[in-house]
Design a protein around this motif. Structure first.
Motif, mmCIF file in Angstrom:
data_model
loop_
_atom_site.group_PDB
_atom_site.id
_atom_site.type_symbol
_atom_site.label_atom_id
_atom_site.label_comp_id
_atom_site.label_asym_id
_atom_site.label_seq_id
_atom_site.Cartn_x
_atom_site.Cartn_y
_atom_site.Cartn_z
ATOM 1 N N SER A 62 -51.854 69.275 -49.928
ATOM 2 C CA SER A 62 -51.672 67.909 -49.438
ATOM 3 C C SER A 62 -52.848 67.054 -49.884
ATOM 4 O O SER A 62 -53.953 67.562 -50.084
ATOM 5 C CB SER A 62 -51.575 67.912 -47.904
ATOM 6 O OG SER A 62 -51.468 66.603 -47.389
ATOM 7 N N GLU B 14 -55.133 63.128 -55.694
ATOM 8 C CA GLU B 14 -54.067 63.390 -56.655
ATOM 9 C C GLU B 14 -54.654 63.794 -57.998
ATOM 10 O O GLU B 14 -55.720 63.345 -58.406
ATOM 11 C CB GLU B 14 -53.191 62.147 -56.817
ATOM 12 C CG GLU B 14 -53.945 60.898 -57.235
ATOM 13 C CD GLU B 14 -53.064 59.671 -57.258
ATOM 14 O OE1 GLU B 14 -51.897 59.791 -57.655
ATOM 15 O OE2 GLU B 14 -53.551 58.580 -56.889
ATOM 16 N N ASP C 14 -45.817 64.016 -59.107
ATOM 17 C CA ASP C 14 -45.716 62.847 -58.235
ATOM 18 C C ASP C 14 -46.435 61.634 -58.820
ATOM 19 O O ASP C 14 -45.924 60.514 -58.792
ATOM 20 C CB ASP C 14 -46.303 63.162 -56.854
ATOM 21 C CG ASP C 14 -45.322 63.915 -55.985
ATOM 22 O OD1 ASP C 14 -44.194 64.143 -56.435
ATOM 23 O OD2 ASP C 14 -45.694 64.275 -54.855
ATOM 24 N N THR D 156 -47.130 69.851 -51.579
ATOM 25 C CA THR D 156 -47.022 68.387 -51.477
ATOM 26 C C THR D 156 -46.487 67.989 -50.102
ATOM 27 O O THR D 156 -45.373 67.477 -49.968
ATOM 28 C CB THR D 156 -46.132 67.801 -52.596
ATOM 29 O OG1 THR D 156 -46.430 68.445 -53.827
ATOM 30 C CG2 THR D 156 -46.385 66.319 -52.738
ATOM 31 N N SER E 81 -42.146 67.746 -53.126
ATOM 32 C CA SER E 81 -42.493 66.474 -53.758
ATOM 33 C C SER E 81 -41.328 65.496 -53.789
ATOM 34 O O SER E 81 -41.531 64.286 -53.726
ATOM 35 C CB SER E 81 -43.012 66.713 -55.183
ATOM 36 O OG SER E 81 -42.023 67.324 -55.980
#
Length: 691
Positions: free
Chosen positions: A146, A44, A327, A118, A73
């Motif tokens: 991803s 992330e 996210d 995402t 997302s």
């Protein structure tokens, strides 16, 4: 960035400069030329989405059918993945087959780039859908982003790591390093005119190193220079990590990002922290009105101004019409919301807002703001899904009505989104679930039943639609709900039209109008009912009567500033005028219908109007214009996955027009001109038709 026509893709316009990652972008473009599926994978906060979008932008000219970004997302329901992709593509298919099956069939002949952003929370659904697309659509290329690989056969990976961190003691403090370049760029945005001496540059390099070169962490840190000098910030950051772990090696990159996000949270004002937490209740995009209504109260005022502050601090992203949280930021905010004990209360306010938004859209659709309502409904779809999937009660405090399950009332209230805006299969998915979950005494049940019947008929499922409408009519009359009775009776009149029972249409429409009068309501279904009666009259050859009825449609719609139903009526008016040999009037009506349907992005209406203009051109003896318009119409049917509309008798004029044009031009010349029209992009085709 130049504006991209809506039918060629939806890549976002960059709102900040692109720093670093040039190597990854070049590699991704190269991989796309060699592999049908490339997954940009990494932890992330490393910038996977920015890399994917930048690469897609650089190679979009290679994809004649566009480059399309599908934001996942905010999605949690894998059953709706194909619906989400289809909606982004502007694809409206009206059959009753599964959405995945029809979507794959639609993509089979396309040359386009699909970017699924995402994917990690929908891995099984992504694997299933993309596997089918890759097997059937050789012209489609896919980028997936991803936190982990999809785990599919044929998948090519592009692993993304944080930026290499600068050496604070090195020459120029590592100015050639992307982490520091990013920090300085974002710091310059946060503090316009900012300059740094050698000591300050070394402090900035130390910050980037402490943050492991994670782009999101670096951006968040740069935003803090509004409130403190860079040297002080570096010292405090050193202290934070020293307290976290005496052994720097034990601090993972995930912990580093969490620490940066957490410290950013601490440096926000109490109001900013509270809004950050409360915004986590939203999924996907939301606008300022929604944020103010859901998050604002006596403890949190001035929400619109606070939104701008959170954007400046890289805690929100501006998107067309509103905002979106990354996210990582949303997940942290949700944890804070739980700690505050506000999760349930905010979820309830979220449900109430979106139910009220659907009610307002339903009431406002019959008016001059249809285009604005269409944009708002489509933009809010992810948040509507959250409510529809929750099935929780929506409070009577908002509406003053007896509480009903939000999923029951909302699924019916969104009939504009399902029917008028083309989300037919998704609408039936949610309406069937809501019908199964509802009780016989739910006040929202009659509307839900007729709305499901309406969408079923639009899909060609006339018998299911009839059964739903008949049940809705019986329940509505039993309860004295004449508004629902009018809508249900209209669906039965439409069914009579579709099966050729023309003698039943006019009496049915008279009942529709009577029920609406008893209910004392004004609804877009009244002019639609009259359009249905006019269509039946044209099929009987009673063109004069059809024109009289459609003049009433024009009056009703113009009185309310309505355009969607008016444009549908103009299409039927063109047919009636042509039936009387009034070519100029027929062409004017078809042009009016085309212009309005194009503005509303009603692609079915656009294709029908183009076909009608081609028929008129054939009657006028203009073979060239006929062939070109028919080529453009065929391109449009294919571009948006539309099927031929109506019965065989409705398609007969198109066939006769083609035959006439071939006689006028000859087969070879017709095919050449048809190909010219087919090669036109939709904008050019509509411009030619309106010229």
């Amino acid at each position: 960035m130049e504006s991209i026509p809506w039918w060629r893709g939806n890549l976002p316009v960059e709102t900040s400069s692109f720093v670093g990652r040039e190597t990854e972008v070049r590699e991704l473009v190269k991989l796309l030329a060699e592999a049908p599926l490339v997954t940009v994978a990494g932890p992330e906060g490393v910038g996977k989405s920015r890399i994917a979008v930048k690469a897609a932008e650089e190679c979009r000219d290679a994809y004649l059918d566009g480059v399309w970004l599908v934001e996942l997302s905010g999605e949690r329901n894998g059953d709706l993945l194909a619906h989400t992709v289809a909606a982004v593509l502007g694809f409206r298919e009206e059959s009753t087959r599964s959405q995945t099956e029809v979507l794959v069939e639609f993509l089979a002949g396309k040359r386009l780039l699909l970017l699924l952003d995402t994917c990690e929370q929908l891995l099984p659904a992504c694997r299933d859908l993309l596997g089918r697309v890759l097997a059937r659509a050789p012209g489609v290329r896919i980028i997936a982003t991803s936190r982990q690989p999809l785990g599919m056969a044929g998948e090519t990976l592009l692993s993304v790591e944080p930026f290499r961190t600068p050496d604070p003691a090195g020459p120029g403090a590592g100015l050639e390093d992307d982490a520091l370049r990013l920090f300085l760029d974002r710091a310059g945005t946060a503090v316009p005119g900012l300059t740094m001496d050698e000591a300050q540059l070394k402090a900035a390099a130390r910050i980037c190193r402490r943050l492991d070169g994670i782009p999101l962490a670096v951006e968040l840190a740069a935003g803090q220079l509004r409130s403190m000098p860079v040297e002080r910030f570096a010292e405090r950051l050193d202290g934070r990590f020293a307290a976290l772990s005496a052994n720097r090696a034990l601090v993972s990159r995930h912990q580093t990002l969490r620490t940066a996000v957490g410290w950013t949270h601490e440096l926000c004002t109490p109001a900013e922290r509270l809004l950050w937490a409360r915004l986590s209740v939203f999924a996907g995009n939301f606008d300022a009105e929604a944020a103010d209504w859901v998050c604002g109260d006596e403890h949190l005022a001035g929400v619109p101004d606070l939104l701008a502050v959170l954007v400046d601090k890289s805690l929100l992203i501006r998107v067309p019409g509103g905002y979106r949280q990354l996210d990582t930021i949303r997940e942290y905010g949700r944890e804070q919301l739980v700690r505050l004990g506000e999760e349930d209360r905010l979820a309830e306010r979220h449900r109430c807002y979106y139910l009220d938004l659907a009610r307002r859209a339903d009431a406002g659709w019959y008016g001059p703001d249809q285009e604005a309502w269409a944009r708002r409904l489509n933009s809010a779809i992810t948040n509507f899904r959250v409510v529809l999937d929750s099935g929780s009660p929506a409070g009577a405090a908002v509406s003053g009505r007896i509480p009903v399950p939000a999923s029951v009332e909302l699924a019916g209230a969104l009939w504009i989104l399902w029917f008028c805006l083309g989300r037919l299969r998704e609408g039936r998915y949610y309406m069937r679930r809501a019908i199964e979950a509802s009780s016989p005494t739910d006040p929202g049940l009659p509307k839900l039943l007729w709305a499901d019947g309406c969408v079923a008929m639009a899909q060609g499922d006339l018998e299911s639609g009839r059964r739903r409408a008949e049940t809705a009519l019986a329940v509505a009359l039993q309860w004295g709900d004449y508004e629902a009775a009018g809508h249900a009776r209209l669906r039965l009149a439409v069914r009579s039209l579709c099966v050729g029972a023309l003698e039943e249409v006019e009496p049915g429409v008279k009942l529709v109008i009577e029920y609406f009068r008893r209910a004392q309501i004004m609804t877009v279904s009244e002019p639609l009912a009259l359009v249905t009666a006019a269509m039946a009259a044209t099929w009987r050859g009673d063109f004069a009567k059809a024109i009289t009825v459609l003049q009433e449609v024009q009056r009703l719609c113009d009185d309310h500033g309505e355009r969607w139903a008016r444009a549908t009526g103009d299409y039927v008016l063109s047919i009636a005028q042509l039936g009387l040999g009034r070519l100029e009037e027929a062409e004017l009506a078809a042009r009016q219908s085309l212009a309005a349907k194009w503005r509303l992005r009603d692609t079915t209406g656009v294709a029908l109007a183009l076909d009608q203009l081609a028929v008129i051109a054939a009657v006028q003896g203009d073979g060239y214009r006929t062939a070109r318009l028919q080529g453009s119409g065929m391109r449009l049917w294919a571009t948006f996955g539309l099927r031929g509309f109506g019965s065989e008798s409705m398609s007969e004029p198109r066939t006769v027009a083609e035959r006439t044009a071939r006689q006028l031009l000859g087969d070879d010349a017709y095919d050449t001109v048809f190909a010219e029209g087919h090669d036109d992009d939709p904008d050019s085709a509509v411009a030619y038709a309106l010229d």
